[in-house]
Design a protein around this motif. Structure first.
Motif, short mmCIF file in Angstrom:
data_model
loop_
_atom_site.label_atom_id
_atom_site.label_comp_id
_atom_site.label_asym_id
_atom_site.label_seq_id
_atom_site.Cartn_x
_atom_site.Cartn_y
_atom_site.Cartn_z
N ASN A 1 -3.34 14.52 4.97
CA ASN A 1 -4.44 15.49 4.89
C ASN A 1 -4.14 16.71 5.75
O ASN A 1 -4.35 17.86 5.33
N TYR A 2 -3.64 16.46 6.96
CA TYR A 2 -3.35 17.54 7.90
C TYR A 2 -2.25 18.47 7.36
O TYR A 2 -2.37 19.70 7.44
N LEU A 3 -1.20 17.86 6.77
CA LEU A 3 -0.07 18.66 6.29
C LEU A 3 -0.48 19.65 5.21
O LEU A 3 0.08 20.74 5.10
N LYS A 4 -1.47 19.28 4.40
CA LYS A 4 -1.90 20.13 3.30
C LYS A 4 -3.27 20.77 3.54
O LYS A 4 -3.81 21.42 2.64
N ALA A 5 -3.81 20.58 4.76
CA ALA A 5 -5.12 21.16 5.11
C ALA A 5 -6.18 20.79 4.08
O ALA A 5 -6.96 21.63 3.60
N ARG A 6 -6.21 19.48 3.72
CA ARG A 6 -7.17 18.96 2.76
C ARG A 6 -7.85 17.73 3.35
O ARG A 6 -7.55 17.31 4.47
N HIS A 7 -8.76 17.13 2.58
CA HIS A 7 -9.48 15.94 3.04
C HIS A 7 -9.37 14.76 2.08
O HIS A 7 -9.82 13.67 2.41
N ASP A 8 -8.78 14.98 0.89
CA ASP A 8 -8.93 14.01 -0.19
C ASP A 8 -7.68 13.18 -0.51
O ASP A 8 -7.53 12.66 -1.61
N PHE A 9 -6.77 13.02 0.46
CA PHE A 9 -5.56 12.24 0.18
C PHE A 9 -5.91 10.80 -0.19
O PHE A 9 -5.23 10.18 -1.03
N ALA A 10 -6.95 10.25 0.40
CA ALA A 10 -7.36 8.87 0.10
C ALA A 10 -7.62 8.68 -1.40
O ALA A 10 -7.25 7.65 -1.99
N ILE A 11 -8.25 9.66 -2.03
CA ILE A 11 -8.55 9.58 -3.45
C ILE A 11 -7.27 9.67 -4.28
O ILE A 11 -7.11 8.94 -5.28
N THR A 12 -6.34 10.52 -3.87
CA THR A 12 -5.08 10.63 -4.59
C THR A 12 -4.31 9.32 -4.51
O THR A 12 -3.66 8.91 -5.49
N VAL A 13 -4.36 8.64 -3.38
CA VAL A 13 -3.74 7.33 -3.25
C VAL A 13 -4.37 6.36 -4.25
O VAL A 13 -3.67 5.64 -4.97
N ALA A 14 -5.69 6.32 -4.30
CA ALA A 14 -6.39 5.42 -5.20
C ALA A 14 -6.04 5.72 -6.66
O ALA A 14 -5.86 4.78 -7.47
N GLU A 15 -5.95 6.97 -7.01
CA GLU A 15 -5.64 7.35 -8.39
C GLU A 15 -4.24 6.92 -8.81
O GLU A 15 -3.93 6.83 -9.99
N ASN A 16 -3.39 6.64 -7.83
CA ASN A 16 -2.02 6.19 -8.10
C ASN A 16 -1.89 4.68 -7.92
O ASN A 16 -0.80 4.16 -7.65
N TYR A 17 -2.99 3.96 -8.12
CA TYR A 17 -2.98 2.50 -7.97
C TYR A 17 -1.92 1.85 -8.86
O TYR A 17 -1.71 2.23 -10.00
N HIS A 18 -1.25 0.85 -8.29
CA HIS A 18 -0.27 0.03 -9.00
C HIS A 18 -0.57 -1.42 -8.64
O HIS A 18 -0.91 -1.72 -7.49
N PRO A 19 -0.48 -2.37 -9.59
CA PRO A 19 -0.79 -3.77 -9.26
C PRO A 19 -0.03 -4.30 -8.05
O PRO A 19 -0.55 -5.11 -7.28
N LEU B 1 0.83 -1.21 0.00
CA LEU B 1 0.00 0.00 0.00
C LEU B 1 0.86 1.26 0.00
O LEU B 1 0.41 2.34 -0.41
N LEU B 2 2.12 1.13 0.45
CA LEU B 2 3.01 2.29 0.46
C LEU B 2 3.40 2.73 -0.95
O LEU B 2 3.87 3.86 -1.13
N ILE B 3 3.22 1.86 -1.95
CA ILE B 3 3.56 2.24 -3.33
C ILE B 3 2.69 3.40 -3.80
O ILE B 3 3.21 4.46 -4.18
N PRO B 4 1.36 3.25 -3.79
CA PRO B 4 0.54 4.40 -4.21
C PRO B 4 0.58 5.55 -3.21
O PRO B 4 0.39 6.71 -3.60
N ILE B 5 0.83 5.25 -1.94
CA ILE B 5 0.94 6.32 -0.95
C ILE B 5 2.14 7.20 -1.26
O ILE B 5 2.06 8.43 -1.21
N LYS B 6 3.27 6.58 -1.60
CA LYS B 6 4.45 7.38 -1.96
C LYS B 6 4.19 8.21 -3.20
O LYS B 6 4.57 9.39 -3.29
N ARG B 7 3.56 7.60 -4.20
CA ARG B 7 3.24 8.35 -5.43
C ARG B 7 2.33 9.54 -5.12
O ARG B 7 2.50 10.63 -5.68
N ALA B 8 1.36 9.31 -4.24
CA ALA B 8 0.44 10.39 -3.86
C ALA B 8 1.19 11.49 -3.10
O ALA B 8 0.94 12.68 -3.31
N MET B 9 2.12 11.09 -2.24
CA MET B 9 2.92 12.09 -1.50
C MET B 9 3.78 12.91 -2.45
O MET B 9 3.93 14.12 -2.27
N ASP B 10 4.37 12.24 -3.44
CA ASP B 10 5.16 12.98 -4.43
C ASP B 10 4.29 14.00 -5.15
O ASP B 10 4.72 15.13 -5.40
#
Length: 299
Positions: free
Chosen positions: A60-78, A11-20
């Motif tokens: 979410n807190y670092l960027k004062a947003r709510h949608d990090f979960a969606i950004t993670v999903a959009e960076n899905y990798h098998p 799960l850290l694969i798409p999380i890292k992509r989302a953080m980038d």
């Protein structure tokens, strides 16, 4: 059910992509949430579900947003789902892929159950989080749930030849604070809050359309890897261990229960006792595995 719940480190694969994408320092954020960078490099390690949930909230807190979960999903990798992700990509259709998620969910996480239900012309996919025994609190946070559901939808979109969208998505919490408005833009369908279950509903005929990357031979290889991984993940799961060894030995002839006991280094009596403890028996496992192998040969 243990009070230690984990998720696959993939799960850290798409999380890292989302953080980038969000310009968040990956290693610093992991450290803040008590996750080791070595876990990112070992794709078979397990992470605390609680810490991963904390990581999503932290971003979410670092960027004062709510949608990090969606950004993670959009960076899905098998690789997010280990060999399961690749088995899903090479499935005959989305229906088979979602069935494999239900079958091998334990590879990804032990935090919930996931099942596929057929109702007339639609299929419903239902996620049911486990509860902590000590507090009766759901193991999965709301953003963790959104991450998982959105990831499955993203997988469906990238693996099919159409712009996939569910008929509706349901969550079992209220949206009084309007913090979850962002999910409507991603799912592009009615999103209902305050329901009795967490689920999404799809048209069956769409789920059963062939996938562009369908390949039964590759799927079979990936499932073998998944079975091996499950055996390593829980060596106490005698049922899975027996099925793996039957699968290995069947092409050379039907193995006896004594053959399997010797193969896994256990006495026949001890094997029978452990199977009884798991509400199983050797004959049923043999027939189930024989049927599975036969269907693979037919395919």
């Amino acid at each position: 059910m243990t009070d230690y719940f984990s998720v696959l480190s993939g799960l850290l694969i798409p999380i890292k992509r989302a953080m980038d994408e969000w310009e968040i320092d990956f290693e610093s954020a992991l450290s803040d949430c008590g996750i080791k960078i070595s876990d990112f490099r070992d794709q078979e390690s397990r992470l605390s579900a609680e810490r991963v949930a904390k990581l999503i909230e932290h971003c979410n807190y670092l960027k004062a947003r709510h949608d990090f979960a969606i950004t993670v999903a959009e960076n899905y990798h098998p690789g997010t789902f280990h060999a399961l992700g690749y088995a899903m990509m090479t499935s005959n259709n989305l229906y088979d892929a979602f069935k494999r998620i239900a079958q091998y969910k334990k590879v990804v996480s032990n935090t919930c159950t996931f099942r596929l239900e057929e109702h007339a012309d639609v299929c419903k996919l239902v996620l049911s989080p486990y509860l902590y025994k000590s507090t009766n609190r759901p193991v999965l946070s709301r953003n963790s749930i959104i991450t998982f559901i959105a990831t499955l939808i993203q997988f469906a979109r990238v693996s099919s030849s159409q712009n996939f969208r569910p008929l509706e998505v349901n969550f079992n919490w209220s949206n009084t604070e309007q913090n979850f408005q962002f999910v409507n833009d991603f799912f592009v369908c009615p999103v209902n809050f305050g329901k009795e279950e967490i689920s999404f509903i799809c048209q069956t005929d769409i789920l059963k359309q062939p996938l562009i990357g369908g390949n039964p031979l590759l799927t079979q290889s990936h499932e073998k890897m998944l079975d091996d991984y499950l055996s390593r993940l829980d060596k106490n799961d005698v049922v899975q261990l027996v099925k793996n060894n039957i699968y290995e030995m069947l092409p050379s002839g039907t193995p006896s229960q004594n053959d399997i006991a010797k193969q896994i280094g256990m006495s026949l009596r001890n094997l029978q006792r452990k199977l009884i403890q798991q509400d199983s028996c050797y004959r049923d496992l043999l027939e189930e595995t024989r049927k599975k192998l036969a269907l693979e040969y037919i395919t």
